[in-house]
Design a protein around this motif. Structure first.
Motif, short mmCIF file in Angstrom:
data_model
loop_
_atom_site.label_atom_id
_atom_site.label_comp_id
_atom_site.label_asym_id
_atom_site.label_seq_id
_atom_site.Cartn_x
_atom_site.Cartn_y
_atom_site.Cartn_z
N ALA A 177 -6.32 -0.54 -7.45
CA ALA A 177 -7.53 0.19 -7.06
C ALA A 177 -7.20 1.56 -6.46
CB ALA A 177 -8.35 -0.64 -6.07
N ILE A 178 -6.05 1.67 -5.78
CA ILE A 178 -5.61 2.96 -5.24
C ILE A 178 -5.47 3.95 -6.39
CG2 ILE A 178 -3.67 4.20 -4.19
CD1 ILE A 178 -3.21 1.66 -2.44
N ALA A 179 -4.71 3.56 -7.43
CA ALA A 179 -4.49 4.45 -8.58
C ALA A 179 -5.80 4.78 -9.28
CB ALA A 179 -3.50 3.81 -9.55
N GLU A 180 -6.67 3.78 -9.46
CA GLU A 180 -7.95 4.01 -10.16
C GLU A 180 -8.82 5.02 -9.42
OE1 GLU A 180 -8.17 -0.50 -12.08
OE2 GLU A 180 -9.32 -0.01 -10.27
N PRO B 80 -8.70 2.24 -1.06
CA PRO B 80 -8.72 0.77 -1.12
C PRO B 80 -7.36 0.19 -0.73
CG PRO B 80 -9.45 1.75 -3.21
CD PRO B 80 -8.89 2.85 -2.37
N GLY B 81 -7.32 -1.12 -0.57
CA GLY B 81 -6.08 -1.79 -0.19
C GLY B 81 -5.21 -2.23 -1.35
N GLY C 43 0.80 -1.23 0.00
CA GLY C 43 0.00 0.00 0.00
C GLY C 43 0.83 1.27 0.00
N ILE C 44 1.78 1.38 0.93
CA ILE C 44 2.59 2.60 1.02
C ILE C 44 3.43 2.79 -0.25
CG2 ILE C 44 4.50 3.73 2.25
CD1 ILE C 44 3.16 2.68 4.88
N PRO C 45 4.12 1.74 -0.76
CA PRO C 45 4.86 1.95 -2.02
C PRO C 45 3.95 2.38 -3.18
CG PRO C 45 5.59 -0.06 -0.94
CD PRO C 45 4.40 0.42 -0.17
N ALA C 46 2.72 1.85 -3.25
CA ALA C 46 1.80 2.24 -4.32
C ALA C 46 1.41 3.71 -4.19
CB ALA C 46 0.55 1.36 -4.30
N LEU C 47 1.16 4.15 -2.97
CA LEU C 47 0.82 5.56 -2.74
C LEU C 47 1.99 6.47 -3.08
CD1 LEU C 47 -1.14 5.20 0.61
CD2 LEU C 47 -2.07 6.08 -1.53
N GLN C 48 3.20 6.09 -2.63
CA GLN C 48 4.38 6.91 -2.91
C GLN C 48 4.63 7.01 -4.42
OE1 GLN C 48 7.01 4.71 -0.22
NE2 GLN C 48 7.30 6.58 0.97
N THR D 26 -5.08 6.68 3.96
CA THR D 26 -4.97 5.34 4.53
C THR D 26 -5.27 4.32 3.44
OG1 THR D 26 -7.28 4.96 5.21
CG2 THR D 26 -5.88 6.26 6.72
N THR D 27 -4.72 3.13 3.59
CA THR D 27 -5.03 2.05 2.67
C THR D 27 -5.27 0.78 3.48
OG1 THR D 27 -4.19 0.68 0.84
CG2 THR D 27 -2.53 1.74 2.22
N GLY D 28 -6.36 0.09 3.15
CA GLY D 28 -6.71 -1.15 3.83
C GLY D 28 -7.74 -0.99 4.92
N GLY D 29 -8.41 -2.11 5.25
CA GLY D 29 -9.30 -2.16 6.40
C GLY D 29 -10.66 -1.51 6.23
#
Length: 195
Positions: free
Chosen positions: A139-142, A134-135, A25-30, A73-76
């Motif tokens: 989906a984070i990027a979308e 999202p986790g 999650g964190i690497p995808a956000l960064q 935040t990502t997840g949960g």
């Protein structure tokens, strides 16, 4: 010239925080923010378990002490018993911003019918905007970017188009984006001339 912005990135996962598997999650956000933002920014990262009091403490610390204008935040956010990110986020909120969650589910529904199971929320705490994403990295990027047609025209807006102006309205730093990734929308009166 734009001032820098501190962005809190919180990955919420029992297994990743316990070292069972690598957090994605964190690497995808960064990665996404590195492409999307033209404003200088600094990530303040936290990898924590699905525990409501830990999530609440982390969100309060990032907003009130670390000075993050934006916390992602990502997840949960699903319906499982351990999914308590929305409850923790709402518990620390001063204002609820329901449009962000509505739009994330709208974007995700274009890909999976289970998007309706997501309980993502967004809130304001003081001068910080907190958004549950999202986790899954894809989906984070979308949800941040939205959906484009084959010609690159925006079909469904991602949520990040509204984030910079929301941060302006709560007294945060002026955030600028690479329009090829996501175009930040501001009323004409709120747009600053480029340096």
């Amino acid at each position: 010239m734009s001032e820098g912005v501190k962005i809190g990135l919180v990955s919420i996962s029992d297994r990743a925080s316990g070292g069972v598997y690598e957090d994605k999650g964190i690497p995808a956000l960064q990665d996404w923010l590195g492409k999307a933002l033209t404003t200088p920014w600094e990530a303040v990262t936290r990898l924590i378990p699905d525990d409501q009091s830990s999530i609440e403490k982390t969100l309060i610390e990032l907003c009130d002490e670390a000075g993050c204008a934006l916390v992602l935040t990502t997840g949960g956010t699903g319906p499982a018993l351990r999914d308590v990110t929305p409850e923790a986020t709402l518990a620390v909120a001063h204002k609820v911003m329901p449009g962000f969650g509505e739009q994330m589910r709208q974007v995700s529904l274009a890909f999976v019918p289970t998007a309706i199971l997501s309980r993502q929320v967004a809130v304001i705490r003081g001068q910080s905007l907190i958004i549950n994403l999202p986790g899954q990295p894809k989906a984070i990027a979308e949800t941040l970017e939205g959906l484009k047609d084959v010609d690159g025209q925006q079909k469904v807006h991602g949520i990040f188009a509204a984030v910079p102006y929301c941060v302006d309205l709560i007294g945060g730093p002026y955030i600028e984006t690479d329009e090829a990734i996501v175009k930040a929308f501001r009323p004409k009166s709120a747009i600053r001339p480029k340096a």
